[in-house]
Each structure stands twice: as structure tokens, then as C-alpha cells.
Design a protein around this motif. Structure first.
Motif, mmCIF file in Angstrom:
data_model
loop_
_atom_site.group_PDB
_atom_site.id
_atom_site.type_symbol
_atom_site.label_atom_id
_atom_site.label_comp_id
_atom_site.label_asym_id
_atom_site.label_seq_id
_atom_site.Cartn_x
_atom_site.Cartn_y
_atom_site.Cartn_z
ATOM 1 N N GLY A 132 7.061 8.986 5.404
ATOM 2 C CA GLY A 132 8.171 9.803 4.924
ATOM 3 C C GLY A 132 7.911 11.286 5.116
ATOM 4 N N LEU A 133 6.678 11.731 4.850
ATOM 5 C CA LEU A 133 6.313 13.127 5.063
ATOM 6 C C LEU A 133 6.286 13.480 6.543
ATOM 7 N N PRO A 186 1.224 13.702 15.426
ATOM 8 C CA PRO A 186 -0.095 13.060 15.425
ATOM 9 C C PRO A 186 -0.316 12.145 14.223
ATOM 10 N N MET A 187 0.181 12.561 13.038
ATOM 11 C CA MET A 187 0.032 11.684 11.880
ATOM 12 C C MET A 187 0.841 10.401 12.079
ATOM 13 N N PHE A 188 2.052 10.533 12.623
ATOM 14 C CA PHE A 188 2.889 9.365 12.875
ATOM 15 C C PHE A 188 2.216 8.438 13.891
ATOM 16 N N LYS A 240 9.264 3.336 4.604
ATOM 17 C CA LYS A 240 9.473 1.929 4.925
ATOM 18 C C LYS A 240 10.553 1.752 5.990
ATOM 19 N N ARG A 241 11.397 2.752 6.121
ATOM 20 C CA ARG A 241 12.507 2.710 7.077
ATOM 21 C C ARG A 241 12.351 3.843 8.091
ATOM 22 N N SER A 242 11.130 4.026 8.567
ATOM 23 C CA SER A 242 10.826 5.190 9.396
ATOM 24 C C SER A 242 11.576 5.183 10.733
ATOM 25 N N MET A 243 11.792 4.014 11.329
ATOM 26 C CA MET A 243 12.545 3.974 12.577
ATOM 27 C C MET A 243 13.992 4.398 12.339
ATOM 28 N N MET A 278 0.841 -1.193 0.000
ATOM 29 C CA MET A 278 0.000 0.000 0.000
ATOM 30 C C MET A 278 0.884 1.254 0.000
ATOM 31 N N VAL A 279 0.578 2.181 -0.899
ATOM 32 C CA VAL A 279 1.414 3.354 -1.088
ATOM 33 C C VAL A 279 1.263 4.364 0.042
ATOM 34 N N VAL A 280 0.032 4.619 0.456
ATOM 35 C CA VAL A 280 -0.268 5.739 1.352
ATOM 36 C C VAL A 280 0.512 5.702 2.667
ATOM 37 N N PRO A 281 0.522 4.601 3.423
ATOM 38 C CA PRO A 281 1.219 4.621 4.716
ATOM 39 C C PRO A 281 2.698 4.936 4.594
#
Length: 413
Positions: free
Chosen positions: A9-10, A62-64, A317-320, A1-4
Motif C-alpha cells: 500500500g505504501l 524497488p520496494m514493490f 491486498k489489491r495492489s494490481m 502477514m501484516v508487513v507485505p
């Protein structure tokens, strides 16, 4: 899924821009210190302050948080499809988010006192315990907490307008330096104390951010972001709510901070935004889903992701690793015992530093994506959470002959 992935990233950009002035570089000697300050009546600094009040502070986090709940929901769905028993599924989630708490504690004590993974770990464990609850029951809990958060935001906003001096306690710059940055040993000692304070203050963080995680969790179970057409009305409603917070809270806050309207508006905006800003989390995620609906459909049909979105998704995908990478870079740049680069700039300069830090993490994530490699901390988290298989197993795996892997046959009765 693209959105998450794109949204993560944003969100990391928003977190970097918020943290640079609210946590990494604490200033006291200039107007609008919460945003990094206005130096010599700089127009660029004023523009940066207004932008940050509208789109940065209490926006990315909040988005995160919503996305983290969404991630827990996706993992829970995966375990359900693989026919994990409830007790086993809970253990998998508790182990995964227990390790996230450990990562957060190490991060908080040794690198950055403003860590959020401590809370995320605890919240993930709590969501694991709530697995049997229906979507309706979970949303009742979320709406009750959001209603209380909204009332608190309105109340504190009025209080800030009536007595602007109270707003100083809502600003890191007004509370004094939260940690001792005179040397690294002093920093570690004060960050350990801050870690203990953060644990004590966890109920308040739950009050603000747990409902967002529940919403994300339910959205994952309902397929909200994967089926935008069926949930368009709900997503648009969240966008309207988010825009209302940005315009009615963020705009007066920003204008008051740069002197266009009375200072009381800045105080009211700061205090109200600390609570009402959480509504922008699901709102920004909903807006992202609506904006990328067509892209998602094309990608699902076999098209490739546009380059800009591909890069954002690579970081998401590598948010951490991206989040912790920010801390490493900020640590090296801003402290007096490192490069001491940043305190001499106002809001615009500090925002540019944050953008540069985020850009470096984006570039590194793209390299890893091109090579098909996970983020280092994502790899480590999966390894300690799931073991050598790097994925949750419903039962202990058996070697040929029915013996558990890793167990010496001679030790069995």
C-alpha cells in the motif's frame, strides 16, 4: 502477514508520486523538470523536489519489486506444502506470471507506456525456472548483480558530476516526449512501439531489479519478514544501506536540483540514483518489518489491525487493481485529449495530484475490504491463471466415477 500488505500500500503511493512527473506529465520549460518543475521560485515546489529526491524516485518501485519476489516465494512455499511436483509447480507459476505479462502488455499499449507488469511477468517466469536452486545459490546471483549495479551507479555518478549534460539522457523530461499524446490513436500507436522497445530493454531492467526479486523470494523461503527477531541484524543492515543511499545520493541530488549546491551534484545524483536507488527497495521493506514487528505480534495474537494500517493493507491486498486504477485516473486527468489537468502545476502541485489519485484507490480498496471482496483485477488474474477453482490444483480434479471434470464421458475411450 501484516508487513507485505502494508508495504504494498505504501509502495503504491511512492509509485504514483514518481510516475506523475517522470512519466505522466513531462515538462521541459522549468528548473527541476524531472520532479515536475519549480515555478516562480516556489518554496513549496522546492520542498517537493527535495522530498522526491530523498524518498520518492527509485524508492517505491524497488520496494514493490522486492515484494513481488516475496510473493512468488510465498506461492512456491504454498505449492511445496501441498506436495506439488516440481514440474507442476513450475507450470502453475509460469501460467500465473505469463498472464501477468499479458496484463502488462495490454496496460502498456492501451493505457500507460510506463507499465512494470511486463517485466514482473517475465521475472516471475524466470524465478519459476530457478525453483530448485538453493537459497545460497540464489543469493550469490543476487549479490553479483547488486555489486555490478553498485559499480554502475558509482561510475555514472562520477560521470554526471564531471559532465552534467550527460544527465539529460537519464530524465524523461530531457529525452523529449516518449509517446505522442496529441490524440488517443496516436498514443496507442506510439505506446505499441514503446512496448516493443521495452521488450528489447528487458535485460537492462533485469540487471537492476531481478536481484531485488531474488532477495524477496529468498526472504519468503527463509521466513525473514515473519520472524523479525531472528533476522533483526540483517534487516537493520539493509536499513543502514538504504539510509546511506538516501543521504549520500538523494540529498545532493535534491539540493543540486533546487540550486543550493552546484548543478553538477544534481546531475551526479540523478545518474547515480538510477542504479543505487534499487538498494532502497529491500531497505524500506526491512524498515517496515522492524517498525511493525510489535503490531504483527499483537495481530498474530488476535488483536485487530489499527485503522490506518488496515486501510494500507486493504490496498496492498489489491495492489494490481490499485496500480491499474492509478493509470485510469491519471489517464483521465492529465492528457491533452482528456482533462489536461496537471501540466500547469509544479512539483508540489503534481505531487498533490498523485497523492489524491492514490487516496482514491485507497478509499475504493477500503470499501472492497469492508465487503470482503477482492480487487477486480486480482479476481480476473486468479480466474485466468487457475480456472474456476480460483486456486492451483496439483492434478486434474475428478468428478464422481473418476472422470475428469469438464470432460464428457462419451468422449472417453
Amino acid at each position: 502477514m501484516v508487513v507485505p500488505d502494508v508495504a504494498r500500500g505504501l509502495a503504491l503511493l511512492g509509485i504514483a508520486m514518481a510516475n506523475v512527473s517522470a512519466a505522466w506529465i513531462i515538462t521541459h520549460d522549468r528548473p527541476a523538470s524531472h520532479f515536475g518543475g519549480i515555478i516562480n521560485d516556489s518554496v513549496l515546489d522546492k520542498a517537493a523536489v527535495l522530498f522526491a529526491a530523498l524518498f520518492v524516485h527509485v524508492r517505491g518501485l524497488p520496494m514493490f519489486s522486492t515484494l513481488l519476489g516475496f510473493g512468488v516465494g510465498l506461492i512456491a512455499l504454498s505449492l511445496w506444502r501441498r506436495e506439488f511436483p516440481l514440474r507442476r509447480a513450475r507450470r502453475v507459476l509460469i501460467r500465473r506470471y505469463g498472464w501477468l505479462f499479458v496484463f502488462g502488455a495490454v496496460h502498456c499499449i492501451f493505457l500507460f507506456y510506463g507499465d512494470i507488469m511486463i517485466f514482473y511477468g517475465l521475472a516471475g517466469i524466470l524465478l519459476a525456472l530457478l525453483l530448485p536452486l538453493s537459497d545460497r545459490a540464489l543469493m550469490i546471483v543476487a549479490w553479483i548483480l547488486l555489486a555490478l549495479t553498485g559499480l554502475a551507479g558509482l561510475g555514472f555518478g562520477v560521470l554526471g558530476y564531471v559532465e552534467p549534460s550527460l544527465a539529460v539522457n537519464f530524465s524523461a523530461g530531457g529525452m523529449g516526449d516518449p509517446v505522442d499524446t496529441s490524440s488517443y490513436p496516436h498514443l496507442v500507436g506510439s505506446q505499441f512501439m514503446f512496448f516493443l522497445l521495452q521488450l528489447a530493454g528487458t535485460p537492462l531492467v533485469f540487471f537492476n531489479y531481478l536481484p531485488l526479486m531474488i532477495i524477496g523470494f529468498v526472504w519468503a523461503r527463509r521466513g525473514t519478514l515473519g520472524d523479525v527477531a531472528s533476522h533483526r541484524t540483517q534487516l537493520i543492515s539493509w536499513c543502514v544501506a538504504g539510509c546511506a543511499v538516501i543521504v549520500l545520493v538523494g540529498l545532493p541530488w535534491g539540493l543540486g536540483s533546487i540550486g543550493v549546491v552546484p548543478e553538477s551534484f544534481a546531475a551526479a545524483g540523478l545518474m547515480a540514483n538510477s542504479f543505487l536507488g534499487v538498494f532502497t527497495g529491500p531497505a524500506i521493506l526491512a524498515a517496515t518489518a522492524l517498525a511493525l514487528h510489535g503490531v504483527q505480534e499483537r495481530v498474530s495474537g488476535g488483536a485487530t489491525l489499527p485503522r490506518g494500517l488496515w486501510a494500507l493493507a486493504a490496498l496492498g491486498k489489491r495492489s494490481m487493481s490499485g496500480y491499474l486504477g492509478q493509470s485510469v485516473l491519471f489517464f483521465a486527468l492529465v492528457y491533452p485529449f482528456t482533462l489536461n489537468f496537471g501540466p500547469q502545476f509544479g512539483a508540489a502541485g503534481q505531487m498533490a495530484i498523485a497523492f489524491g489519485v492514490w487516496l482514491i484507490t485507497l478509499f475504493l480498496a477500503c470499501i472492497l475490504e469492508a465487503r470482503g471482496l477482492p480487487g477486480p483485477f486480482e479476481w480476473l488474474h486468479r480466474r485466468v491463471s487457475y480456472g474456476k477453482t480460483m486456486r492451483p490444483e496439483p492434478t486434474p480434479r475428478l468428478a464422481p466415477g473418476g472422470v475428469k471434470e469438464g470432460v464428457d464421458k462419451q468422449e472417453l475411450p
